[in-house]
Design a protein around this motif. Structure first.
Motif, PDB file in Angstrom:
ATOM      1  N   MET A 270     -14.258  -6.893   0.729  1.00  0.00           N
ATOM      2  CA  MET A 270     -13.440  -5.716   0.442  1.00  0.00           C
ATOM      3  C   MET A 270     -12.061  -5.837   1.092  1.00  0.00           C
ATOM      4  O   MET A 270     -11.047  -5.459   0.497  1.00  0.00           O
ATOM      5  CB  MET A 270     -14.150  -4.449   0.929  1.00  0.00           C
ATOM      6  N   GLU A 271     -12.007  -6.365   2.293  1.00  0.00           N
ATOM      7  CA  GLU A 271     -10.714  -6.556   2.946  1.00  0.00           C
ATOM      8  C   GLU A 271      -9.898  -7.651   2.251  1.00  0.00           C
ATOM      9  O   GLU A 271      -8.679  -7.551   2.148  1.00  0.00           O
ATOM     10  CB  GLU A 271     -10.925  -6.915   4.421  1.00  0.00           C
ATOM     11  N   TRP A 272     -10.563  -8.663   1.782  1.00  0.00           N
ATOM     12  CA  TRP A 272      -9.894  -9.737   1.032  1.00  0.00           C
ATOM     13  C   TRP A 272      -9.251  -9.175  -0.225  1.00  0.00           C
ATOM     14  O   TRP A 272      -8.104  -9.508  -0.551  1.00  0.00           O
ATOM     15  CB  TRP A 272     -10.925 -10.812   0.697  1.00  0.00           C
ATOM     16  N   LEU A 273      -9.959  -8.309  -0.928  1.00  0.00           N
ATOM     17  CA  LEU A 273      -9.394  -7.670  -2.121  1.00  0.00           C
ATOM     18  C   LEU A 273      -8.185  -6.817  -1.757  1.00  0.00           C
ATOM     19  O   LEU A 273      -7.196  -6.771  -2.495  1.00  0.00           O
ATOM     20  CB  LEU A 273     -10.451  -6.807  -2.810  1.00  0.00           C
ATOM     21  N   PHE A 274      -8.266  -6.140  -0.615  1.00  0.00           N
ATOM     22  CA  PHE A 274      -7.147  -5.301  -0.165  1.00  0.00           C
ATOM     23  C   PHE A 274      -5.895  -6.148   0.058  1.00  0.00           C
ATOM     24  O   PHE A 274      -4.812  -5.837  -0.435  1.00  0.00           O
ATOM     25  CB  PHE A 274      -7.536  -4.567   1.123  1.00  0.00           C
ATOM     26  N   PHE A 275      -6.023  -7.235   0.807  1.00  0.00           N
ATOM     27  CA  PHE A 275      -4.866  -8.077   1.105  1.00  0.00           C
ATOM     28  C   PHE A 275      -4.382  -8.824  -0.136  1.00  0.00           C
ATOM     29  O   PHE A 275      -3.192  -9.092  -0.287  1.00  0.00           O
ATOM     30  CB  PHE A 275      -5.204  -9.073   2.215  1.00  0.00           C
TER      31      PHE A 275
ATOM     32  N   ASN B  53      -7.507  -8.008  10.005  1.00  0.00           N
ATOM     33  CA  ASN B  53      -8.584  -7.050   9.780  1.00  0.00           C
ATOM     34  C   ASN B  53      -8.912  -6.280  11.051  1.00  0.00           C
ATOM     35  O   ASN B  53      -9.064  -5.050  11.033  1.00  0.00           O
ATOM     36  CB  ASN B  53      -9.842  -7.788   9.291  1.00  0.00           C
ATOM     37  N   TRP B  54      -9.051  -7.005  12.146  1.00  0.00           N
ATOM     38  CA  TRP B  54      -9.368  -6.359  13.409  1.00  0.00           C
ATOM     39  C   TRP B  54      -8.272  -5.381  13.802  1.00  0.00           C
ATOM     40  O   TRP B  54      -8.554  -4.270  14.255  1.00  0.00           O
ATOM     41  CB  TRP B  54      -9.557  -7.406  14.499  1.00  0.00           C
TER      42      TRP B  54
END
Length: 641
Positions: free
Chosen positions: A29-34, A350-351
Motif C-alpha cells: 500500500m505504501e509502494w502504491l502511494f509513492f 515510510n517510517w
C-alpha cells in the motif's frame, strides 16, 4: 497431548504467516502511494521499483517474526493458566500483525482524507481533533484483533487455507530473496578522497550565515542607495567582498546542495524536492570532510526542503533543526544502505511518515507545512522562525564542541511576504501586497542585524578571530537567476580583505573553505577554490526546476513534472561574460532559447560575444557530461526559426 502440541504449533505457524503477509500488505500500500505521486522513486524504472517493493519488507519481517514467535509461545502459556482472560492470550498472539494492519489502514485513511478534503492527522491541532484520530486508531486495532483471532481458528480463513497461505508466504519470501540478489549493487564508496591531517586544536570554527533570496543590488555594501546592511558595511574593510557572485540553482534545495557538496545540481540531480541525494553523492560533501577533520557539524535551516537528513546527506551533521542526529547508525543498516540504498530510503520514508503523524497526535512533536513556513511572513511560529534559528545558533556557539561548523539559513527575505522584527523603511509591518520592495529591504536589514548579533557574540567569547564567517544567499529575489548575489567572507584575523570582481559561484565556497584549512579539495568537487582561481571568464551553469509544480490541499509543494529524461530540471542557464543564455526544456520537443545582458564583462572576457550556436552548444554539452540524455533536444532547429 501430542495433538495439543500440534494444534499450538499450527497456531504459531498461522501467526507467523499472518504477520508476514501483513508486512507485505503494508509495504504494498505504501509502494502504491509513492508510485502514484512525485517522489524519489520517480527516477527508478518500473522494474527497479518492483524490486524495491519486494526487498523493503524483509527487515521488518526479520524484526517482527521472532517477536511473534515469542509472544505466540507466551500465549500458549497464558491460555493454559486458569483465570487468565482470553483477551490477554489473544493480545499476545495478534498484537503485532494487528498493529501492522492498523498502521496500514490509518495511513490509507489519512492519505484519502488529505487528498480529497485537505484534512489529515498532521493538521489536527485541537485536543478534540487529536482525540478523534486516536479513537479511529484504537477502533482499527480492536477490529483487526478480532478479525485475526477469528481468521486463525480452525474454521477461519487462515485455518481453512493455512497450507495455501503458507505457500504464498514462501513464494513472496522467495521473490524477495531473488529481488535482493538481482538488485544488489557494488557497495557505494564512502571514501571522501581527501587527506584529513590538520590538527584539530588549530582549526577555526566555520559559520555559513545565509539568507534566502537576497539580491546584492539591494544591499548597501554593494552600493544600494538605502542603508540596508549597516553592519556588513562596517566590516567590509576586514572582509573579502565578491561582487560578481552567482547561484547554481534558482531553488533553495539545489542551491544548498551545491553549497555543501561543491557539485553541480545537474550532477547530483538535487534540484527541487522531492529530489534527494543518491549513491556516492549521499556521502561526498563538505560536512563529511569536516567531520573527518574533527568538526562538530550544526545544521539550522528548514525541514523537508534543505534539512540534511531529509535530503539523505549521510554522515554529515551532528545536530540539525532541534534534534541530535546519530551519524553512526547500526552495522546492519549501513550494510544495506551501501548495497540497496533505494530500499533503505523507501523504508526510512515510510517510517518517517508514520512516526511524524503518531508523534504529532501524541503531542511529542508538531508537524508543520514547510511551504507555509517560507510563504506566510510574520505568521511563522516563533520557534520555527528566524528568531528561533538565531537562538539555536547562539546556544550551539555557547555549548557545541570546538571546532564547529554551522550551516545557517534564514528565511526572512524569502517572500512573497517578508518576515522581520521591526519596520525600518515602512511605518508598519502590514503587507497588503506580495513582494513589496520596502518590506523586502526591511527583511535584508533584519538579516544584517542578526549578523551583527552573531559577530558580537563571537567577539565577546574571544572566538571571532578563530571563526571563518561566510555571508551569502541562495538565489535572487523571487527565485530569479539573473541577479548577482552577496558573498562576503571574513577570515580569521582579517587574513584576506578587499573587493573581488572575478566571477564566482555557489559551489566554489566548499573548496575555498577546504583550501583555507590546508586541505586539497577532492576531485569530485566541481567548484574551485576562490583563493587560487585567477580566471574571470568561465561559464557558470544555473538550473531552475520544472514549471509544473504541485501544491496539494495541504500546501505541501513538490516538483510535479518528474519525467525522463530531465525529471525536475526545467530550465538551464549559462552566465558567461555578461550574458545569461537560457534554455527552457519544460517542453523538450520545442526548447525555448533566450539571452539577456546581466553584468559588465570582465577584463579577461573576449571582445566578441559567443555565437548563439556555440553558447547553447556549451549548455547541451554540459547536460551530456552530467549524464542527461539530450537526444530529443533539437536546439539547432530552434535557432534557425
Amino acid at each position: 497431548m501430542m495433538q495439543g502440541y500440534t494444534s499450538n504449533f499450527r497456531l504459531l505457524g498461522s501467526l507467523l504467516v499472518l504477520t508476514g503477509l501483513s508486512c507485505y500488505f503494508y509495504y504494498f500500500m505504501e509502494w502504491l502511494f509513492f508510485l502514484s505521486r512525485p517522489s524519489m522513486f520517480s527516477y527508478l524504472t518500473f522494474t527497479e521499483n518492483l524490486a524495491l517493493l519486494f526487498t523493503a519488507p524483509l527487515p521488518l519481517i526479520a524484526m517482527v517474526l521472532p517477536a511473534v514467535s515469542v509472544l505466540g509461545l507466551l500465549s500458549v502459556f497464558f491460555s493454559g493458566i486458569k483465570g487468565v482472560p482470553k483477551v490477554v492470550s489473544n493480545l499476545a498472539r495478534y498484537a503485532i500483525p494487528a498493529m501492522v494492519l492498523t498502521c496500514t489502514a490509518f495511513l490509507m485513511l489519512d492519505n484519502f482524507s488529505y487528498t480529497m478534503f485537505g484534512i489529515a492527522s498532521h493538521s489536527a491541532a485541537s485536543l478534540a481533533s487529536q482525540a478523534y484520530y486516536w479513537i479511529i486508531i484504537s477502533l482499527f486495532f480492536i477490529y483487526f484483533m478480532g478479525k485475526l483471532a477469528h481468521a486463525s481458528l480452525n474454521d477461519g480463513v487462515i485455518g481453512k487455507h493455512y497450507g495455501a497461505l503458507l505457500k504464498l508466504m514462501l513464494v513472496l519470501l522467495g521473490l524477495s530473496s531473488l529481488c535482493l540478489a538481482v538488485s544488489y549493487n557494488q557497495p557505494i564508496s564512502t571514501v571522501l578522497g581527501v587527506s584529513a591531517t590538520a590538527e584539530r586544536d588549530k582549526l577555526p570554527n566555520i559559520i555559513f550565515f545565509g539568507a534566502d533570496g537576497v539580491n546584492s543590488s539591494n544591499m548597501s555594501i554593494y552600493g544600494y542607495q538605502r542603508i540596508t546592511t549597516p553592519f556588513l558595511d562596517s566590516i567590509a574593510h576586514e572582509s573579502l567582498v565578491y561582487r560578481n557572485h552567482w547561484t547554481n540553482s534558482a531553488k533553495t534545495t539545489g542551491s544548498i546542495g551545491s553549497l555543501l557538496t561543491g557539485k553541480y545540481p545537474t550532477r547530483t540531480k538535487v534540484i527541487f524536492r522531492p529530489d534527494t541525494f543518491k549513491g556516492e553523492d549521499m556521502f561526498q560533501h563538505l560536512p563529511g570532510i569536516l567531520r573527518e577533520l574533527g568538526y562538530y557539524n550544526i545544521d539550522i535551516s528548514l525541514r523537508h526542503y534543505i534539512d540534511s537528513e531529509d535530503l539523505k546527506m549521510r554522515n554529515s551533521f551532528d545536530y540539525a533543526n532541534h534534534r541530535q542526529l546519530d551519524q553512526q547508525g547500526s552495522d546492519l543498516k549501513n550494510f544495506f544502505l551501501l548495497r540497496w540504498p533505494s530500499s533503505v530510503q523507501f523504508i526510512e520514508e515510510n517510517w518517517q511518515r508514520l512516526f511524524q503523524r503518531l508523534a504529532h497526535l501524541s503531542g511529542y512533536i508538531s508537524m508543520v507545512y514547510p511551504h507555509k513556513l517560507v510563504n506566510q511572513g510574520a505568521k511563522v511560529p516563533p520557534h520555527l522562525s528566524d528568531i528561533g534559528r538565531i537562538n539555536q545558533l547562539k546556544a550551539q556557539i555557547l555549548q557545541a564542541p570546538k571546532p564547529f561548523f554551522a550551516n545557517v539559513h534564514l528565511l526572512g527575505p524569502h517572500g512573497s511576504r517578508f518576515d522581520y522584527q521591526e519596520p525600518i523603511f515602512t511605518k508598519t509591518k502590514e503587507q497588503p501586497e506580495h513582494w513589496m520592495i520596502d518590506h523586502y529591504d526591511n527583511a535584508i536589514y533584519q538579516w544584517d542585524a542578526y549578523s551583527r548579533e552573531i559577530y558580537t557574540l563571537l567577539e565577546e567569547l574571544g572566538e571571532l578571530d578563530n571563526t571563518l564567517l561566510i555571508f551569502s544567499s541562495d538565489h535572487g529575489k523571487g527565485h530569479t537567476v539573473n541577479e548577482t548575489l552577496p558573498l562576503i567572507i571574513r577570515y580569521p584575523n582579517k587574513e584576506y580583505t578587499g573587493s573581488i570582481t572575478q566571477a564566482s559561484q555557489r559551489m566554489d565556497i566548499a573548496p575555498t573553505v577546504l583550501s583555507y584549512l590546508g586541505v586539497t579539495p577532492p576531485q569530485w568537487m566541481d567548484g574551485h577554490s576562490l583563493l587560487s582561481r585567477e580566471e574571470d571568464s568561465y561559464p557558470i551553469f544555473i538550473v531552475t526546476s520544472s514549471k509544473q509544480q504541485l501544491t496539494n490541499a495541504g500546501e505541501w509543494k513538490v516538483a510535479a513534472n518528474l519525467k525522463p529524461p530531465f525529471y525536475s530540471l526545467g530550465t538551464i542557464s549559462m552566465a558567461y561574460c555578461g550574458i545569461l543564455y537560457s534554455m527552457d526544456i519544460n517542453d523538450i520537443q520545442h526548447p525555448l532559447l533566450s539571452q539577456q545582458r546581466v553584468h559588465s564583462k570582465a577584463a579577461t572576457c573576449p571582445d566578441v560575444e559567443l555565437e548563439p550556436m556555440l553558447a547553447y552548444g556549451m549548455i547541451v554539452t554540459h547536460l551530456k557530461e552530467m549524464g542527461y540524455n539530450t537526444d530529443q533536444l533539437n536546439v539547432e532547429s530552434r535557432l534557425r526559426q
